[in-house]
Motif scaffolding. Structure first.
Motif, mmCIF file in Angstrom:
data_model
loop_
_atom_site.group_PDB
_atom_site.id
_atom_site.type_symbol
_atom_site.label_atom_id
_atom_site.label_comp_id
_atom_site.label_asym_id
_atom_site.label_seq_id
_atom_site.Cartn_x
_atom_site.Cartn_y
_atom_site.Cartn_z
ATOM 1 N N HIS A 341 12.880 47.499 21.401
ATOM 2 C CA HIS A 341 11.485 47.101 21.633
ATOM 3 C C HIS A 341 10.632 48.364 21.757
ATOM 4 O O HIS A 341 11.172 49.457 22.010
ATOM 5 C CB HIS A 341 11.364 46.226 22.893
ATOM 6 C CG HIS A 341 11.821 46.929 24.134
ATOM 7 N ND1 HIS A 341 13.150 47.162 24.419
ATOM 8 C CD2 HIS A 341 11.127 47.489 25.146
ATOM 9 C CE1 HIS A 341 13.243 47.821 25.551
ATOM 10 N NE2 HIS A 341 12.043 48.036 26.024
ATOM 11 N N ASP A 342 9.338 48.214 21.559
ATOM 12 C CA ASP A 342 8.408 49.363 21.566
ATOM 13 C C ASP A 342 9.032 50.542 20.800
ATOM 14 O O ASP A 342 9.064 51.693 21.274
ATOM 15 C CB ASP A 342 8.086 49.829 22.994
ATOM 16 C CG ASP A 342 7.354 48.759 23.769
ATOM 17 O OD1 ASP A 342 6.680 47.931 23.115
ATOM 18 O OD2 ASP A 342 7.472 48.731 25.002
ATOM 19 N N VAL A 343 9.539 50.195 19.623
ATOM 20 C CA VAL A 343 10.413 51.093 18.876
ATOM 21 C C VAL A 343 9.760 52.452 18.598
ATOM 22 O O VAL A 343 10.355 53.504 18.854
ATOM 23 C CB VAL A 343 10.796 50.372 17.563
ATOM 24 C CG1 VAL A 343 11.546 51.291 16.627
ATOM 25 C CG2 VAL A 343 11.648 49.163 17.892
ATOM 26 N N LEU A 344 8.530 52.417 18.098
ATOM 27 C CA LEU A 344 7.909 53.690 17.693
ATOM 28 C C LEU A 344 7.541 54.537 18.906
ATOM 29 O O LEU A 344 7.741 55.756 18.903
ATOM 30 C CB LEU A 344 6.686 53.439 16.818
ATOM 31 C CG LEU A 344 7.051 52.941 15.415
ATOM 32 C CD1 LEU A 344 5.806 52.762 14.556
ATOM 33 C CD2 LEU A 344 8.035 53.874 14.715
ATOM 34 N N ALA A 345 7.029 53.880 19.957
ATOM 35 C CA ALA A 345 6.653 54.630 21.165
ATOM 36 C C ALA A 345 7.890 55.280 21.771
ATOM 37 O O ALA A 345 7.891 56.473 22.106
ATOM 38 C CB ALA A 345 5.996 53.689 22.168
ATOM 39 N N HIS A 346 8.990 54.518 21.869
ATOM 40 C CA HIS A 346 10.225 55.091 22.412
ATOM 41 C C HIS A 346 10.732 56.213 21.518
ATOM 42 O O HIS A 346 11.197 57.248 21.992
ATOM 43 C CB HIS A 346 11.315 54.013 22.543
ATOM 44 C CG HIS A 346 11.062 53.088 23.689
ATOM 45 N ND1 HIS A 346 11.673 51.878 23.818
ATOM 46 C CD2 HIS A 346 10.257 53.201 24.767
ATOM 47 C CE1 HIS A 346 11.257 51.282 24.930
ATOM 48 N NE2 HIS A 346 10.392 52.065 25.506
ATOM 49 N N GLY A 347 10.624 55.991 20.196
ATOM 50 C CA GLY A 347 11.082 57.000 19.240
ATOM 51 C C GLY A 347 10.328 58.302 19.407
ATOM 52 O O GLY A 347 10.926 59.385 19.484
ATOM 53 N N ASP A 357 13.902 68.018 15.151
ATOM 54 C CA ASP A 357 12.886 68.119 14.095
ATOM 55 C C ASP A 357 12.548 66.739 13.550
ATOM 56 O O ASP A 357 11.409 66.437 13.234
ATOM 57 C CB ASP A 357 13.424 68.972 12.939
ATOM 58 C CG ASP A 357 13.747 70.371 13.406
ATOM 59 O OD1 ASP A 357 12.806 71.074 13.788
ATOM 60 O OD2 ASP A 357 14.933 70.739 13.415
ATOM 61 N N LEU A 358 13.606 65.928 13.386
ATOM 62 C CA LEU A 358 13.419 64.576 12.840
ATOM 63 C C LEU A 358 14.156 63.587 13.733
ATOM 64 O O LEU A 358 15.264 63.888 14.213
ATOM 65 C CB LEU A 358 14.024 64.472 11.430
ATOM 66 C CG LEU A 358 13.478 65.398 10.346
ATOM 67 C CD1 LEU A 358 14.352 65.303 9.091
ATOM 68 C CD2 LEU A 358 12.033 65.014 9.990
ATOM 69 N N LEU A 359 13.549 62.427 13.945
ATOM 70 C CA LEU A 359 14.236 61.368 14.688
ATOM 71 C C LEU A 359 14.204 60.099 13.831
ATOM 72 O O LEU A 359 13.144 59.662 13.400
ATOM 73 C CB LEU A 359 13.578 61.116 16.042
ATOM 74 C CG LEU A 359 14.460 60.223 16.910
ATOM 75 C CD1 LEU A 359 15.458 61.064 17.710
ATOM 76 C CD2 LEU A 359 13.651 59.380 17.865
ATOM 77 N N VAL A 360 15.394 59.557 13.584
ATOM 78 C CA VAL A 360 15.515 58.371 12.734
ATOM 79 C C VAL A 360 15.663 57.169 13.664
ATOM 80 O O VAL A 360 16.674 57.035 14.358
ATOM 81 C CB VAL A 360 16.746 58.504 11.812
ATOM 82 C CG1 VAL A 360 16.817 57.330 10.852
ATOM 83 C CG2 VAL A 360 16.714 59.833 11.057
ATOM 84 N N VAL A 361 14.645 56.322 13.668
ATOM 85 C CA VAL A 361 14.630 55.207 14.625
ATOM 86 C C VAL A 361 15.029 53.920 13.928
ATOM 87 O O VAL A 361 14.459 53.584 12.879
ATOM 88 C CB VAL A 361 13.199 55.008 15.191
ATOM 89 C CG1 VAL A 361 13.225 54.048 16.371
ATOM 90 C CG2 VAL A 361 12.603 56.327 15.601
ATOM 91 N N ASN A 362 16.034 53.229 14.461
ATOM 92 C CA ASN A 362 16.313 51.878 13.928
ATOM 93 C C ASN A 362 16.113 50.835 15.013
ATOM 94 O O ASN A 362 16.547 51.009 16.153
ATOM 95 C CB ASN A 362 17.685 51.727 13.259
ATOM 96 C CG ASN A 362 18.799 52.604 13.791
ATOM 97 O OD1 ASN A 362 19.749 52.900 13.092
ATOM 98 N ND2 ASN A 362 18.679 53.022 15.031
ATOM 99 N N ASP A 363 15.431 49.751 14.619
ATOM 100 C CA ASP A 363 15.202 48.644 15.542
ATOM 101 C C ASP A 363 16.406 47.709 15.429
ATOM 102 O O ASP A 363 16.447 46.823 14.568
ATOM 103 C CB ASP A 363 13.902 47.925 15.164
ATOM 104 C CG ASP A 363 13.617 46.753 16.090
ATOM 105 O OD1 ASP A 363 14.516 46.394 16.893
ATOM 106 O OD2 ASP A 363 12.508 46.195 16.011
ATOM 107 N N VAL A 364 17.401 47.917 16.318
ATOM 108 C CA VAL A 364 18.676 47.222 16.167
ATOM 109 C C VAL A 364 18.619 45.755 16.616
ATOM 110 O O VAL A 364 19.627 45.060 16.578
ATOM 111 C CB VAL A 364 19.815 47.986 16.884
ATOM 112 C CG1 VAL A 364 20.052 49.328 16.248
ATOM 113 C CG2 VAL A 364 19.518 48.152 18.380
#
Ligand code: PMT
Length: 420
Positions: A341-347, A357-364
């Motif tokens: 939840h709140d995937v992008l904010a947490h990411g 440098d890079l963070l790959v976020v998946n909404d599982v």
């Protein structure tokens, strides 16, 4: 007429795409072939255009998509396509296409091209298990095999609608590899590419934190995303170390470029990652490291008779933090984040906290995304504030998208660093 092959021009491959749920994977096949220096001419059936947009293929392939036997610029597109192809591959090939090809029908551009070519043909069937096992389909396939058509059999796995069984399209990397082998260009795999000379370390799988000698705490990570990352980097020419808590097998054609280091716990993984990262330009943490572990694992197997044990937990080492502290200049550090939840904010918060440098976020929490699936959907965040959306696709395609960004960063660093 036999196609005349000029050894200096790139091989020309007609990529036929039929209307099936696996049509999206043909996009990945297309990309891999183009990356390997193949001139790809996409031909879609009308049904295929209901699954994937023509624009997608036109943007990635070497020529715009063709769908019709009646083309204003060419009165006989099928014979031109058939005669000039060095190979025709159909992925996915539906039961309908196999029947039309075996029966000699030529009522659309793809089936007409298949009859109008003397080039090798590779078909990659994909359909539901019941259809795949139907005698009609198997007899059509036997007819095609007898005529010298190459068949890349489907794999077992999850099918449309959640069923599990035989009929899933072969992995795009395997299809692309088979095409290159048939073209006599399998030596291309791993020897060219934007990561030649680059050392990459990837972590994969869920760590196991012992409770006693036979029990442990772990999570649902299968290691598939980590394996796809390792294979993608190797395919692009990198020397890869894969530190994994899951049992993983690298494709034979890439195995020479990937050193697999098996680990169990977060502490083992931390040691192995720090050792391998010391000589690497790129480090990717795709593993699902346990955040907590039993503080005092029992020396002997806990027995029922001893009563219900009270297990006190303590935090595991933060491997990314350790990697970030030990980072050498110019090293690209990539983290993953499994969110619900709140995937992008947490990411975004994690990207800053973990100093990557890079963070790959998946909404599982989404179907087909994250743990144990063959597919994934991610947003790649970078430390400059940009984000790149990768909608649901194969884990291999996600891996390629990650290394596209990594490669851009390595080139930018090289441009900024004075060369001796
Ligand atoms: O393995 P699969 O079945 O293919 O599934 C893929 C995946 C869902 C595991 C993968 O896509 C993924 O999201 N991996 C990271 C999962 C995770 O642990 O996320 P996190 O948000 O808890 O951790 C953030 C980052 O810190 C991760 O890069 C993780 O590796 C790292 N970490 C976490 C804890 C810890 N003690 N040390 C770490 O370095």
């Amino acid at each position: 007429m036999e196609p005349v092959r000029d050894s200096l021009r790139p091989p020309r491959v007609v990529l036929g795409v039929c209307g099936g749920i696996a049509a999206y994977k043909a996009v990945d096949v297309c990309r891999r072939l183009v990356d390997a220096g193949v001139h790809v001419v996409p031909v879609m059936t009308v049904e295929a255009t209901r699954f994937v947009g023509e624009v997608t293929f036109s943007a990635l392939a070497s020529e715009p998509v063709q769908t019709s036997l009646f083309d204003e610029s060419s009165p006989i597109p099928h014979t031109v396509l058939g005669q000039t192809a060095d190979l025709v591959v159909v992925a996915p090939a539906t039961a309908q296409l196999l029947a039309r090809y075996a029966g000699g029908f030529s009522d659309d551009l793809l089936s007409a091209t298949l009859l109008a070519t003397r080039a090798p043909v590779l078909v990659c069937p994909a359909m539901h298990t019941e259809m795949w096992e139907h005698p009609a389909v198997q007899e059509n396939l036997a007819t095609l095999l007898r005529r010298g058509v190459h068949v890349l059999e489907p794999e077992e796995g999850r099918l449309a609608g959640g069923d599990v069984g035989a009929g899933r399209l072969a992995d795009p990397a395997t299809i692309a590899q088979r095409v290159l082998e048939l073209l006599g260009r399998d030596e291309v795999v791993g020897t060219q590419g934007d990561l030649v000379g680059v050392r990459v370390v990837v972590s994969a799988g869920g760590t196991r934190e012992p409770i006693d000698p036979v029990r442990f705490l772990t999570n649902r990570s299968s290691g598939k995303q980590g394996l796809a990352l390792a294979e993608s980097a190797a395919r692009r020419g990198a020397e890869v170390t894969l530190v994994t808590a899951a049992p993983l097998v690298v494709r034979p054609e890439l195995a020479a470029r990937v050193t697999v280091v098996g680990v169990e716990s977060a502490s083992d993984m931390e040691r192995a990652m720090l050792a391998a990262a010391a000589g690497a330009q790129v480090v990717v943490m795709a593993a699902a490291v346990a955040d907590f572990r039993p503080k005092a694992p029992a020396e002997h197997k806990l027995a029922k008779g001893d009563g219900v044990p009270e297990i006190v937990l303590e935090p595991t080492p933060d491997i990314l933090a350790a990697l970030s502290n030990a980072r050498r200049p110019g090293q690209v550090l990539v983290g993953f984040a499994a969110e619900t939840h709140d995937v992008l904010a947490h990411g975004r918060a994690k990207l800053e906290r973990k100093r990557v440098d890079l963070l790959v976020v998946n909404d599982v929490s989404q179907p087909g995304v994250g743990f144990d699936h063959d597919t994934n959907a991610v947003v790649i965040l970078d430390d400059a504030g940009s984000s790149f959306d990768i909608p649901l696709t194969t884990k291999s395609a996600v891996a390629d998208a990650v290394f596209d960004r990594v490669s851009a960063r390595l080139s930018a660093h090289e441009r900024k660093t004075p060369q001796p």
